[in-house]
Design a protein around this motif. Structure first.
Motif, PDB file in Angstrom:
ATOM      1  N   GLY A  11       0.887  -1.229   0.037  1.00  0.00           N
ATOM      2  CA  GLY A  11       0.118  -0.061   0.023  1.00  0.00           C
ATOM      3  C   GLY A  11       0.998   1.496  -0.112  1.00  0.00           C
ATOM      4  O   GLY A  11       2.099   1.135   0.377  1.00  0.00           O
ATOM      5  N   HIS A 301     -10.510  -2.108   2.013  1.00  0.00           N
ATOM      6  CA  HIS A 301      -9.488  -1.303   1.359  1.00  0.00           C
ATOM      7  C   HIS A 301     -10.084   0.016   0.621  1.00  0.00           C
ATOM      8  O   HIS A 301      -9.383   1.078   1.023  1.00  0.00           O
ATOM      9  N   GLU A 305      -8.495   4.044   1.927  1.00  0.00           N
ATOM     10  CA  GLU A 305      -8.068   4.665   1.017  1.00  0.00           C
ATOM     11  C   GLU A 305      -8.706   6.350   1.387  1.00  0.00           C
ATOM     12  O   GLU A 305      -8.059   7.272   0.998  1.00  0.00           O
ATOM     13  N   ARG A 319      -4.535   8.472   5.187  1.00  0.00           N
ATOM     14  CA  ARG A 319      -5.000   7.727   3.848  1.00  0.00           C
ATOM     15  C   ARG A 319      -4.195   6.689   3.424  1.00  0.00           C
ATOM     16  O   ARG A 319      -2.962   7.147   3.355  1.00  0.00           O
ATOM     17  N   LYS A 321      -3.527   3.752   0.403  1.00  0.00           N
ATOM     18  CA  LYS A 321      -4.385   3.147  -0.781  1.00  0.00           C
ATOM     19  C   LYS A 321      -3.646   1.872  -0.968  1.00  0.00           C
ATOM     20  O   LYS A 321      -2.304   1.588  -1.086  1.00  0.00           O
TER      21      LYS A 321
END
Ligand SMILES: [Zn+2]
Length: 358
Positions: A11, A301, A305, A319, A321
């Motif tokens: 991520g 997920h 994000e 945040r 991702k």
């Protein structure tokens, strides 16, 4: 079907991420972040990840099924099956039902009639730094090291001198990483590291600017280039800064690439209150193998994000991702990529030690 499966997750921080230690003052920063006790590299503890995954999966389940009932009572997964398990006031606590996707996957603190709990079908490792952004006079570079690359199954043995290893060597043109000036050496494995990280869906602008450091310098460079912010409390009556309320906090900078594993167990091997695990996924399929347990966790997920992980969320932090979720066999070898559709399959050749490859 296997008793368990391991899934490598990669991520990227869209904002700085602050997962705090609870406020101990060390050196110049008031609110420090969690570090690995051995390497001193900041990390996100698996317990923090498990907590946010649980909360976000409960949110997703409640959006899909807002009128959920248990034993004739309104019992939506969020907030009751998220958070702590003990009931209080209007909070019912974990439902502990064999058909609850949150309580089966993340466990619960008590069973039916307060008889015991359940450990949960998914486990989360700590999230470690794989690639870390650093300013240089040639623009930002993302540093990594053999220790970090090992987390994604890469063996790099040539990087050990006090230097930054790059795609080209230029001994007469040193490179600064933050304030540290280092000679530049050519990394023979550079292309191989790039292609392996590309298989993990790391963006191209990062792959073009990899800088590989020996482990001891990586630790130093990461800790010297964390984001440190200073805030002050505002007195609501005067609208001015509160006396003695200045505080500073550190964070992993935005675009840090993190890696963690999710290990899922086979639901068929477990019983809850004497009953089989009986969860139906949004696709209509039964959650009857480790891959389908992962499907439940992956609902978190999109929330990660947008809502993020860790503290200071109202100050533009947190945040994360998820770029890639990749199944590994039990030896750690990647077998298939579940990242973006159309991504190439992982190459079976994981060894990038130039010396042994030549
Ligand atoms: Zn539940």
């Amino acid at each position: 079907m296997a008793s368990f499966q391991k899934f490598l997750h990669v991520g990227i921080a869209l904002d700085p991420i602050h997962v705090g230690t609870g406020g101990a003052r060390i050196g110049r920063v008031d609110l420090t972040i969690v570090r690995d006790p051995v390497t001193r590299v900041p990390k996100i503890p698996g317990s923090s990840l498990a907590g946010v995954y649980r909360t976000y999966v409960a949110m997703a389940e409640t959006e899909a099924n807002p009128n959920r009932m248990v034993n004739g009572r309104d019992w939506p997964c969020y907030p009751h099956c998220a958070g702590l398990g003990q009931a209080r006031d209007n909070y019912l606590g974990h439902c502990g039902q064999p058909d609850c996707p949150v309580c089966t996957v993340f466990g619960f603190a008590r069973g039916k009639d307060q008889a015991g709990g359940f450990a949960g079908l998914a486990a989360f490792t700590d999230a470690h730094v794989l690639l870390f952004p650093v300013p240089t006079r040639r623009g930002p570079h993302w540093v990594t090291c053999p220790m970090a690359l090992q987390l994604v199954g890469l063996e790099v043995k040539e990087v050990h001198e006090n230097a930054v290893y790059w795609k080209d060597g230029s001994p007469d043109r040193p490179l600064n990483l933050g304030w540290l000036l280092l000679p530049v050496k050519k990394c023979e494995s550079y292309g191989s590291i790039q292609s392996n990280l590309q298989d993990l869906c790391v963006p191209g602008y990062i792959l073009d600017r990899l800088a590989i450091l020996p482990d001891h310098l990586f630790i130093h460079v990461v800790n010297s280039n964390l984001e440190v912010r200073t805030s002050v409390s505002i007195n609501p009556e005067t609208g001015a800064a509160e006396e003695k309320a200045l505080f500073s906090y550190e964070a992993l900078p935005g675009t840090t690439v993190l890696v963690w594993e999710v290990i899922t167990k086979n639901p068929r091997h477990f019983k809850i209150g004497g009953q089989d695990v009986n969860v139906t996924l949004s696709s209509g399929q039964k959650m009857d193998d480790p891959n389908k347990v992962l499907e439940v966790t992956k609902q978190a997920h999109p929330y990660l994000e947008h809502l993020g992980v860790g503290g200071m969320g109202t100050r533009g932090m947190g945040r994360l991702k998820v770029l890639c979720s990749k199944q590994q066999d039990v030896q750690g070898e990647a077998v298939s990529c579940q990242g973006k559709p159309g991504q190439p399959e992982a190459k079976p050749e994981r060894e990038v030690n130039h010396e042994s490859a030549s």
